[in-house]
Structure formats: structure tokens, C-alpha cells
Design a protein around this motif. Structure first.
Motif, PDB file in Angstrom:
ATOM      1  N   PRO A 290       0.342   4.395  -4.297  1.00  0.00           N
ATOM      2  CA  PRO A 290       0.167   5.767  -4.791  1.00  0.00           C
ATOM      3  C   PRO A 290       1.311   6.231  -5.692  1.00  0.00           C
ATOM      4  CG  PRO A 290      -0.246   5.647  -2.432  1.00  0.00           C
ATOM      5  CD  PRO A 290       0.368   4.351  -2.824  1.00  0.00           C
TER       6      PRO A 290
ATOM      7  N   PHE B 243       0.823  -1.209   0.000  1.00  0.00           N
ATOM      8  CA  PHE B 243       0.000   0.000   0.000  1.00  0.00           C
ATOM      9  C   PHE B 243       0.863   1.268   0.000  1.00  0.00           C
ATOM     10  CE2 PHE B 243      -3.296   2.952   1.399  1.00  0.00           C
ATOM     11  CZ  PHE B 243      -4.344   2.542   0.576  1.00  0.00           C
TER      12      PHE B 243
ATOM     13  N   GLU C  85     -10.622  -0.277   4.531  1.00  0.00           N
ATOM     14  CA  GLU C  85     -10.417   1.054   3.951  1.00  0.00           C
ATOM     15  C   GLU C  85      -9.408   1.006   2.810  1.00  0.00           C
ATOM     16  OE1 GLU C  85     -10.250   0.374   7.171  1.00  0.00           O
ATOM     17  OE2 GLU C  85     -11.962   1.446   8.039  1.00  0.00           O
ATOM     18  N   GLU C  86      -8.358   0.218   2.977  1.00  0.00           N
ATOM     19  CA  GLU C  86      -7.361   0.102   1.917  1.00  0.00           C
ATOM     20  C   GLU C  86      -7.942  -0.590   0.691  1.00  0.00           C
ATOM     21  OE1 GLU C  86      -3.319  -0.083   4.689  1.00  0.00           O
ATOM     22  OE2 GLU C  86      -4.378  -1.936   4.152  1.00  0.00           O
ATOM     23  N   ARG C  87      -8.724  -1.621   0.927  1.00  0.00           N
ATOM     24  CA  ARG C  87      -9.371  -2.318  -0.197  1.00  0.00           C
ATOM     25  C   ARG C  87     -10.288  -1.355  -0.970  1.00  0.00           C
ATOM     26  NH1 ARG C  87      -9.479  -7.864  -0.781  1.00  0.00           N
ATOM     27  NH2 ARG C  87      -8.468  -9.085   0.859  1.00  0.00           N
ATOM     28  N   LEU C  88     -11.022  -0.545  -0.249  1.00  0.00           N
ATOM     29  CA  LEU C  88     -11.921   0.402  -0.886  1.00  0.00           C
ATOM     30  C   LEU C  88     -11.140   1.420  -1.710  1.00  0.00           C
ATOM     31  CD1 LEU C  88     -14.782   1.450  -1.282  1.00  0.00           C
ATOM     32  CD2 LEU C  88     -14.494   2.813   0.815  1.00  0.00           C
ATOM     33  N   LYS C  89     -10.032   1.883  -1.172  1.00  0.00           N
ATOM     34  CA  LYS C  89      -9.202   2.856  -1.889  1.00  0.00           C
ATOM     35  C   LYS C  89      -8.635   2.245  -3.167  1.00  0.00           C
ATOM     36  CE  LYS C  89      -8.093   6.470  -0.622  1.00  0.00           C
ATOM     37  NZ  LYS C  89      -8.593   7.849  -0.894  1.00  0.00           N
ATOM     38  N   LEU C  90      -8.192   1.005  -3.096  1.00  0.00           N
ATOM     39  CA  LEU C  90      -7.681   0.326  -4.285  1.00  0.00           C
ATOM     40  C   LEU C  90      -8.777   0.180  -5.337  1.00  0.00           C
ATOM     41  CD1 LEU C  90      -5.511  -2.448  -2.580  1.00  0.00           C
ATOM     42  CD2 LEU C  90      -4.670  -0.417  -3.762  1.00  0.00           C
ATOM     43  N   LYS C  91      -9.950  -0.178  -4.890  1.00  0.00           N
ATOM     44  CA  LYS C  91     -11.079  -0.343  -5.818  1.00  0.00           C
ATOM     45  C   LYS C  91     -11.447   0.985  -6.468  1.00  0.00           C
ATOM     46  CE  LYS C  91     -15.759  -2.259  -6.099  1.00  0.00           C
ATOM     47  NZ  LYS C  91     -16.868  -2.894  -5.335  1.00  0.00           N
ATOM     48  N   GLU C  92     -11.428   2.062  -5.695  1.00  0.00           N
ATOM     49  CA  GLU C  92     -11.750   3.386  -6.226  1.00  0.00           C
ATOM     50  C   GLU C  92     -10.805   3.789  -7.357  1.00  0.00           C
ATOM     51  OE1 GLU C  92     -11.559   6.041  -2.949  1.00  0.00           O
ATOM     52  OE2 GLU C  92     -13.511   5.467  -2.120  1.00  0.00           O
ATOM     53  N   HIS C  93      -9.570   3.320  -7.263  1.00  0.00           N
ATOM     54  CA  HIS C  93      -8.568   3.669  -8.271  1.00  0.00           C
ATOM     55  C   HIS C  93      -8.393   2.571  -9.321  1.00  0.00           C
ATOM     56  CE1 HIS C  93      -7.028   7.442  -6.541  1.00  0.00           C
ATOM     57  NE2 HIS C  93      -7.400   6.919  -5.380  1.00  0.00           N
TER      58      HIS C  93
END
Length: 311
Positions: A171, A167, A193-201
Motif C-alpha cells: 500500500p 504486503f 484475500e491478499e492475492r485478490l487485493k493485489l489483483k484489484e490494484h
């Protein structure tokens, strides 16, 4: 091993102001500062730098795009123009501290003594048991987006890592390519939260175990997983665990950090009086330029200490 020199051989002098173990960028940088200060210096180097497979070096102003070997050879030729600097190609295998200085024994059976000892040995990457990984290391599987990221920009890229390490890289790498996946080589270790951020990107997570990296002369083609499936990738980042190249620092009492680096202060002094460390063995920001900077600091500080002792 014989003495490698561009000047008259004086490496068999038994007593030096400083012995530098490691003759790559950090060690040569320290040697130049000491040579210019008229210090008798011996560099001991085994001739196996960690970046020997890397085609080109980058993010080094004035040398961007040169090969590591070209930079090293040019540096060596300049350093050895100073008459008080000697260089031998050999491997330091033992070291000890006694009253009056340090003794270093080499693989060829030679022993040298110096008032100060500089450890500039870099680190040894521990390769995973993935077929083809080591052949790609430094070529298409790399460790640093600053050193290699521009050259592999916009390629289909993998980060071969898990959890916090992965992680941290995401970025930085996603700034260089829109086609990025994280290969966790087993069950992923991310928070929700990290999984969600990865999915968002739009960054994919592949949790299968990796068995092979298919490549051509070190340039990766496909990643093969344990279920027999393959995914095409052109490049990958692979942050690796590491170990120190030798146990001499620990043997003479130098402390290591929790991460395994040689512990140093702002002046590159280790926890043993008279012993200094510079380069990748003692700094997390692993790059050629940082190694050179640390070496220059060591050269200046060692000379300062010698000057005060003699004055």
C-alpha cells in the motif's frame, strides 16, 4: 587507528563518564547532549556507516537532499567543538562490566573505561545471494518509502519480498507508483484475500527465483530470473534481514527482542543497568531522524543518571 580530532587530543584519558560505540547519527547526537553537559565522552567508530552507498538523504528537515557523509561530517565537527568529547576511529571488539564501570577493548589494542556505555552501532544488513543486489543497495534498491520513495516515484518498481513483509509495503509503494510488481523470489506466500487485493490494484506477482539485477553504477536496469527471462525495472524495495554489528551487548547481558533488536525501554535503557542503546540497533522505524532523536534521549538520560549519582 589514530585519533580523529578537531581539537587537542584527549582521547587517551583512561576513564570517561560515557563511552559511545558508534559515531554516526545516533552516537553523535548522544555525544552532543553529553558534551553540552560537561561530560567526558569517548566516541569509538569504525568509519563504515550502513548508508555509505546512499547518494542523498531525505525526509530530514533542514538537511533534505544532503549526502549522508555531509550530514555526518557537519555533525561531527559540531560535536567535537565541545572540549570534553573525544573521537577515535577504531573498532570496539570486546566489552565487559565490572564494579565501577564498563571496559571496552578496541581492535588496535587500546582499552577504555567509563561509568556508562552507549551502543549506537546500527545494524548490518544481510544481503541476498543475488548478483548485483549489493551494488544497487541504497541507490536504486532501497529499504524505505519515506527515505527514498519520492525520488523513485512513478518509476517501474518492484518489491523484492514475500508474504506479510511484502504486503505491508504494497500500500505504501502503490501510493507512489502505478507500475508495481511483487517479486517473491520463489513460491508466493499470500492468502487468497491478499492475492485478490493485489489483483484489484493491478499489482503483478512474479514467483520466479531471481539470479541477477543488471545495473549501471548501482542503478538497476533489469531483473534476471532463473529461467533466463528478464523484466525491466527502474527501482526496487528490498526489506532485508539483519544482524547486530557486534556481540558486545549480548556478551555483557543485554537482551534482544524476537526480531533481533537490542531491547530498550522508553528511556533507551537496555536490560543491563548503565547500558543504553540508540539508533537502528534498537528501533524498527529505521531512519536518520529517528536515530538522532533516540541519541538525544540517551544523552539526556545518561547525564541525568550521572548527575543523580554525583549529587
Amino acid at each position: 587507528m589514530g585519533v580523529t580530532h578537531l581539537k587537542k587530543d584527549n582521547a587517551m584519558t583512561k576513564d570517561y563518564d560515557a563511552i559511545i560505540i558508534g559515531g554516526s547519527y545516533a552516537g553523535l547526537s548522544a555525544a552532543m547532549a553529553l558534551g553540552r553537559s560537561l561530560r567526558n565522552v569517548l566516541i569509538i567508530d569504525s568509519g563504515l556507516p550502513c548508508n555509505r552507498q546512499t547518494p542523498h538523504s531525505h525526509n530530514f528537515i533542514t538537511q533534505d537532499g544532503s549526502t549522508p557523509a555531509e550530514i555526518s561530517q557537519k555533525a561531527k565537527s559540531q560535536v567535537l567543538k565541545y572540549d570534553t568529547v573525544s573521537f577515535i576511529e577504531d573498532k570496539a571488539i570486546k566489552g565487559r562490566k565490572e564494579e565501577g564501570g564498563f571496559y571496552v577493548l578496541t581492535e588496535s589494542g587500546k582499552e577504555f573505561k567509563a561509568k556508562k556505555l552507549v551502543i549506537a552501532t546500527g545494524i548490518k544488513d544481510i544481503m541476498p545471494s543475488i548478483k548485483g543486489f549489493s551494488e544497487c543497495w541504497g541507490i536504486s534498491v532501497v529499504h524505505c518509502p519515506y527515505c527514498h520513495g519520492y525520488e523513485i516515484r512513478n518509476k517501474k518498481t518492484a518489491i523484492i519480498a514475500n508474504g506479510e513483509v511484502a504486503f505491508h509495503l504494497v500500500p505504501l509503494v502503490s501510493n507512489l507508483t502505478d507500475n508495481l510488481s511483487v517479486l517473491t523470489n520463489g513460491k508466493a506466500d499470500f492468502t487468497s484475500e491478499e492475492r485478490l487485493k493485489l489483483k484489484e490494484h493491478n499489482i503483478h506477482i512474479i514467483e520466479k527465483e531471481i539470479t541477477e539485477i543488471e545495473h549501471e553504477n548501482g542503478y538497476m536496469k533489469n531483473v534476471v530470473f532463473d529461467d533466463g527471462s528478464t523484466v525491466h525495472f527502474e527501482a526496487a524495495y528490498g526489506p532485508l534481514p539483519f544482524q547486530q554489528h557486534m556481540d558486545i551487548p549480548e556478551f555483557i547481558g543485554c537482551e534482544l527482542t524476537e526480531q533481533g533488536y537490542i531491547q530498550v525501554d522508553m528511556m533507551q535503557k537496555t536490560t543491563v543497568e548503565g547500558v543504553f542503546a540508540c539508533g537502528d540497533n534498537s528501533i524498527r522505524m529505521r531512519s536518520l531522524t529517528n536515530a538522532i532523536s533516540a541519541g538525544a534521549t540517551v544523552g539526556a538520560v545518561v547525564n541525568m543518571e550521572l548527575s543523580k549519582e554525583q549529587f
